[in-house]
Design a protein around this motif. Structure first.
Motif, PDB file in Angstrom:
ATOM      1  N   ARG A  16       0.802  -1.382  -0.113  1.00 42.11           N
ATOM      2  CA  ARG A  16       0.075   0.011   0.024  1.00 42.11           C
ATOM      3  C   ARG A  16       0.786   1.346   0.097  1.00 42.11           C
ATOM      4  O   ARG A  16       0.555   2.174  -0.824  1.00 42.11           O
ATOM      5  CB  ARG A  16      -0.766  -0.033   1.354  1.00 42.11           C
ATOM      6  N   ARG A  17       1.903   1.257   0.852  1.00 45.05           N
ATOM      7  CA  ARG A  17       2.851   2.406   0.796  1.00 45.05           C
ATOM      8  C   ARG A  17       3.500   2.426  -0.599  1.00 45.05           C
ATOM      9  O   ARG A  17       3.547   3.712  -0.740  1.00 45.05           O
ATOM     10  CB  ARG A  17       3.890   2.212   1.992  1.00 45.05           C
ATOM     11  N   GLU A  39      -7.713   6.002  -1.256  1.00 49.35           N
ATOM     12  CA  GLU A  39      -8.737   5.550  -0.657  1.00 49.35           C
ATOM     13  C   GLU A  39     -10.073   5.918  -1.360  1.00 49.35           C
ATOM     14  O   GLU A  39     -11.233   5.310  -1.189  1.00 49.35           O
ATOM     15  CB  GLU A  39      -9.026   6.477   0.704  1.00 49.35           C
ATOM     16  N   LEU A  43      -9.601   0.917  -1.982  1.00 44.63           N
ATOM     17  CA  LEU A  43      -8.770   0.001  -2.047  1.00 44.63           C
ATOM     18  C   LEU A  43      -8.638  -0.889  -0.725  1.00 44.63           C
ATOM     19  O   LEU A  43      -8.824  -0.310   0.601  1.00 44.63           O
ATOM     20  CB  LEU A  43      -7.370   0.553  -2.018  1.00 44.63           C
ATOM     21  N   PRO A  45      -6.747  -3.893   1.988  1.00 48.92           N
ATOM     22  CA  PRO A  45      -5.536  -4.337   2.355  1.00 48.92           C
ATOM     23  C   PRO A  45      -4.844  -5.186   1.124  1.00 48.92           C
ATOM     24  O   PRO A  45      -5.513  -6.253   0.853  1.00 48.92           O
ATOM     25  CB  PRO A  45      -5.634  -4.880   3.454  1.00 48.92           C
ATOM     26  N   THR A  48      -4.073  -2.806  -5.354  1.00 47.55           N
ATOM     27  CA  THR A  48      -3.601  -1.816  -5.917  1.00 47.55           C
ATOM     28  C   THR A  48      -4.207  -1.447  -7.306  1.00 47.55           C
ATOM     29  O   THR A  48      -4.852  -2.248  -7.869  1.00 47.55           O
ATOM     30  CB  THR A  48      -1.932  -2.293  -6.277  1.00 47.55           C
TER      31      THR A  48
END
Length: 313
Positions: A16-17, A39, A43, A45, A48
């Motif tokens: 995610r980062r 967001e 998305l 967890p 992508t």
């Protein structure tokens, strides 16, 4: 480097980062703004946007295909080098290499997608495409001596880099109307047979005979004659997956969903890619679950489901 997926398990938070940093760099906005943008598409967890990341061999779609991929990953150096030598030999060696590298796959269960990377004559059509590239754009072919030396490294991606222009042009040929493609193949076979390149000439003689066999009418179950035609879809999927190795993107078989907030948000399977002049796919052909036909969607309109990324290559 191998083009096969790593055995490391993706870390959802880390993915995610990375996705946020990618979005920030692409959009020219702050990290916090990029996070809100992601967001807004809902998305979960590990998910992508399809504009980010790479999926070459989607995990868990076809266990038998995965077995073939795993077996290929365990090749010895001598086996890898023998295969890269074959991959460097245009047109026929590279065609055979690609068919083995991206084997047929069943579609994900319960989705309505049939076979992927399928079709009788895939190797033959791939070889014919490279003959068309040689006839129409000879400058895109790698130097024989250079690619032969590179093949001694035993690395698929090194040979891919040398053949990248020819591979991308071969994929572009499949976007032509079937009648134009058929005409281009016939003209390329004639030109190669009359040319000075011994390897291309011999390949054209063999492929010409195979093409006549492929296009000879056969009898169907009801006794009616039919012509199977060229396996364009299966070969297109092979070349899509190949280009994704170098340029990122998501290969046919990858599970996705339409972005949240759209009227037709739903789960789907990628069955093809749309390419620009360079870089990763600009869009995808996806088959929505339980649908009867695929639809075209821009890359930023899709979310890749978690647990499929080929990371850590």
């Amino acid at each position: 480097m191998s083009d096969l997926p790593s055995r490391r398990t993706p870390v959802p938070g880390r993915a995610r980062r990375r996705a946020i940093r990618e979005q920030a760099a692409r959009s020219g906005v702050a990290y916090s703004v990029a996070a809100r943008q992601l967001e807004s598409v809902g998305l979960a967890p590990g998910e992508t946007l399809a504009t980010y990341g790479r999926t070459i061999y989607p995990i868990g779609v076809d266990p038998y295909r995965q077995l073939l991929v795993d077996r290929r990953e365990r090749r010895s150096f001598d086996e890898r080098r023998a295969d890269t030598r074959r991959a460097a030999a245009l047109p026929e060696g590279r065609a055979a290499h690609l068919v083995d590298r991206f084997p047929p796959s069943r579609g994900p269960a319960g989705t309505g997608v049939g076979g992927l990377y399928h079709g009788e004559g895939r190797q033959e059509l791939l070889a014919m495409l490279y003959l068309v590239v040689a006839a129409e754009s000879p400058g895109l072919l790698p130097e024989v001596g250079d690619v032969a030396w590179i093949a001694e490294l035993g690395e698929d991606t090194a040979v891919d880099t040398a053949c990248a222009d020819a591979d991308r042009e071969a994929r572009r040929l499949l976007d032509r109307e079937p009648a134009r493609l058929w005409s281009a193949i016939e003209e390329a076979l004639v030109a190669a047979k009359a040319g000075l390149d011994w390897q291309l000439r011999q390949g054209a003689i063999r492929q010409g005979a195979l093409l006549r066999t492929m296009m000879t009418p056969r009898l169907g179950y009801a006794g009616e004659p039919y012509v199977p035609g060229l396996p364009i879809t299966g070969v297109r999927q092979i070349l899509d997956a190949l280009l994704i190795v170098a340029d990122d993107g998501h290969a046919p078989g990858t599970r996705v969903r339409r972005v949240a907030g759209t009227d037709d948000a739903q789960l789907a399977t990628i069955v093809g890619a749309r390419w620009g002049s360079a870089g990763p796919p600009v869009g995808y052909l996806v088959w929505p679950d339980r649908a009867t036909t695929p639809v075209s969607v821009p890359a930023d309109g899709l979310v890749v489901l978690a647990g499929q990324e080929s990371v850590g290559r």
